[in-house]
Scaffold this motif. Structure first.
Motif, PDB file in Angstrom:
ATOM      1  N   THR A  62       0.835  -1.202   0.000  1.00 17.87           N
ATOM      2  CA  THR A  62       0.000   0.000   0.000  1.00 17.87           C
ATOM      3  C   THR A  62       0.870   1.252   0.000  1.00 17.87           C
ATOM      4  OG1 THR A  62      -1.761  -1.165   1.168  1.00 17.87           O
ATOM      5  CG2 THR A  62      -1.831   1.236   1.224  1.00 17.87           C
ATOM      6  N   ARG A  63       1.920   1.252   0.806  1.00 19.49           N
ATOM      7  CA  ARG A  63       2.817   2.416   0.859  1.00 19.49           C
ATOM      8  C   ARG A  63       3.491   2.660  -0.485  1.00 19.49           C
ATOM      9  NH1 ARG A  63       4.828  -0.038   5.802  1.00 19.49           N
ATOM     10  NH2 ARG A  63       3.693   0.894   7.521  1.00 19.49           N
ATOM     11  N   GLN A  64       3.735   1.601  -1.246  1.00 14.51           N
ATOM     12  CA  GLN A  64       4.421   1.750  -2.529  1.00 14.51           C
ATOM     13  C   GLN A  64       3.596   2.570  -3.514  1.00 14.51           C
ATOM     14  OE1 GLN A  64       5.332  -2.399  -3.289  1.00 14.51           O
ATOM     15  NE2 GLN A  64       7.413  -2.148  -2.554  1.00 14.51           N
ATOM     16  N   ASP A  65       2.290   2.682  -3.284  1.00 16.31           N
ATOM     17  CA  ASP A  65       1.449   3.515  -4.138  1.00 16.31           C
ATOM     18  C   ASP A  65       1.862   4.984  -4.082  1.00 16.31           C
ATOM     19  OD1 ASP A  65      -0.043   1.307  -4.867  1.00 16.31           O
ATOM     20  OD2 ASP A  65      -1.694   1.744  -3.487  1.00 16.31           O
ATOM     21  N   PHE A  66       2.567   5.384  -3.031  1.00 13.91           N
ATOM     22  CA  PHE A  66       2.950   6.782  -2.842  1.00 13.91           C
ATOM     23  C   PHE A  66       4.418   7.044  -3.166  1.00 13.91           C
ATOM     24  CE2 PHE A  66      -0.526   5.792   0.089  1.00 13.91           C
ATOM     25  CZ  PHE A  66      -1.478   6.671  -0.389  1.00 13.91           C
ATOM     26  N   ASP A  67       5.119   6.033  -3.671  1.00 18.08           N
ATOM     27  CA  ASP A  67       6.552   6.175  -3.947  1.00 18.08           C
ATOM     28  C   ASP A  67       6.854   7.264  -4.970  1.00 18.08           C
ATOM     29  OD1 ASP A  67       7.092   4.184  -2.142  1.00 18.08           O
ATOM     30  OD2 ASP A  67       7.827   2.733  -3.619  1.00 18.08           O
ATOM     31  N   ASN A  68       6.005   7.433  -5.976  1.00 20.77           N
ATOM     32  CA  ASN A  68       6.290   8.400  -7.036  1.00 20.77           C
ATOM     33  C   ASN A  68       6.432   9.820  -6.514  1.00 20.77           C
ATOM     34  OD1 ASN A  68       6.471   6.561  -9.083  1.00 20.77           O
ATOM     35  ND2 ASN A  68       4.346   6.789  -9.724  1.00 20.77           N
ATOM     36  N   ASN A  69       5.547  10.234  -5.609  1.00 23.59           N
ATOM     37  CA  ASN A  69       5.630  11.619  -5.151  1.00 23.59           C
ATOM     38  C   ASN A  69       6.260  11.776  -3.770  1.00 23.59           C
ATOM     39  OD1 ASN A  69       3.381  10.445  -4.050  1.00 23.59           O
ATOM     40  ND2 ASN A  69       2.023  12.174  -4.401  1.00 23.59           N
ATOM     41  N   LEU A  70       6.275  10.740  -2.942  1.00 21.99           N
ATOM     42  CA  LEU A  70       6.864  10.854  -1.606  1.00 21.99           C
ATOM     43  C   LEU A  70       8.248  10.212  -1.506  1.00 21.99           C
ATOM     44  CD1 LEU A  70       3.756  10.045   0.640  1.00 21.99           C
ATOM     45  CD2 LEU A  70       4.649  12.287  -0.042  1.00 21.99           C
ATOM     46  N   GLY A  71       8.573   9.384  -2.478  1.00 23.40           N
ATOM     47  CA  GLY A  71       9.828   8.640  -2.432  1.00 23.40           C
ATOM     48  C   GLY A  71       9.604   7.282  -1.788  1.00 23.40           C
ATOM     49  N   PRO A  72      10.498   6.348  -2.046  1.00 20.62           N
ATOM     50  CA  PRO A  72      10.334   4.994  -1.511  1.00 20.62           C
ATOM     51  C   PRO A  72      10.580   4.928  -0.003  1.00 20.62           C
ATOM     52  CG  PRO A  72      12.396   5.177  -2.702  1.00 20.62           C
ATOM     53  CD  PRO A  72      11.676   6.474  -2.897  1.00 20.62           C
ATOM     54  N   VAL A  73       9.966   3.967   0.628  1.00 25.04           N
ATOM     55  CA  VAL A  73      10.137   3.727   2.061  1.00 25.04           C
ATOM     56  C   VAL A  73      11.435   2.961   2.280  1.00 25.04           C
ATOM     57  CG1 VAL A  73       9.193   2.474   4.058  1.00 25.04           C
ATOM     58  CG2 VAL A  73       7.659   3.695   2.522  1.00 25.04           C
TER      59      VAL A  73
END
Length: 122
Positions: A62-73
Motif C-alpha cells: 500500500t505504501r508503494q502507491d505513494f513512492d512516485n511523489n513521496l519517495g520509496p520507504v
C-alpha cells in the motif's frame, strides 16, 4: 537473492542480542526463511504470525502507491508494549524483524540495514 543468501542474513541478524526474530517474506506474506533467536519464546502462535506477516506485506504494498511523489520507504517500524517490529521492502521480498521493546528505532534500523547491506532510500 537466493534462499541461502537470505538465510545467512537472518543468521547474521540473530547474533545481535536485541533481535528476537528475523525473516524474509514473499509478496504474499509467506515466510521464505527465518526464525527466532535461540531461547526466545514467541509471543504469537504460528497462525497469528502468518496473519501478521500478511498484514506487514499489505502495508508495504500500500505504501508503494505513494513512492512516485513521496519517495520509496526505507523501512517502517511499530513500537508495541512487548516488541518493536521492522519491515524493510526489498526488490521482491520483505525483511521482517522483531526486537526487544527498549531499542532505539532509528539506530536499530540502520544497524539492520548495515548488517544486511540494504541501501537507504532517504
Amino acid at each position: 537473492m537466493s534462499d541461502d543468501s537470505l538465510a545467512s542474513k537472518c543468521e547474521l541478524l540473530l547474533k545481535e542480542p536485541e533481535i528476537r526474530f528475523a525473516g524474509f517474506l514473499d509478496m504474499m506474506g509467506n515466510l521464505i526463511v527465518g526464525s527466532f533467536r535461540d531461547n526466545v519464546k514467541p509471543l504469537k502462535n504460528e497462525e497469528e504470525r502468518k496473519k501478521m506477516f500478511i498484514e506487514a506485506v499489505l502495508r508495504i504494498r500500500t505504501r508503494q502507491d505513494f513512492d512516485n511523489n513521496l519517495g520509496p520507504v526505507s523501512y517502517a517500524a511499530a513500537r508495541r508494549k512487548n516488541i518493536v517490529t521492522f519491515t524493510f521492502p526489498l526488490d521482491d521480498v520483505v525483511l521482517f524483524v522483531s526486537t526487544e521493546s527498549n531499542v532505539d528505532i532509528d539506530k536499530t534500523a540502520y544497524k539492520i540495514m548495515d548488517l544486511c547491506s540494504i541501501k537507504n532510500n532517504s
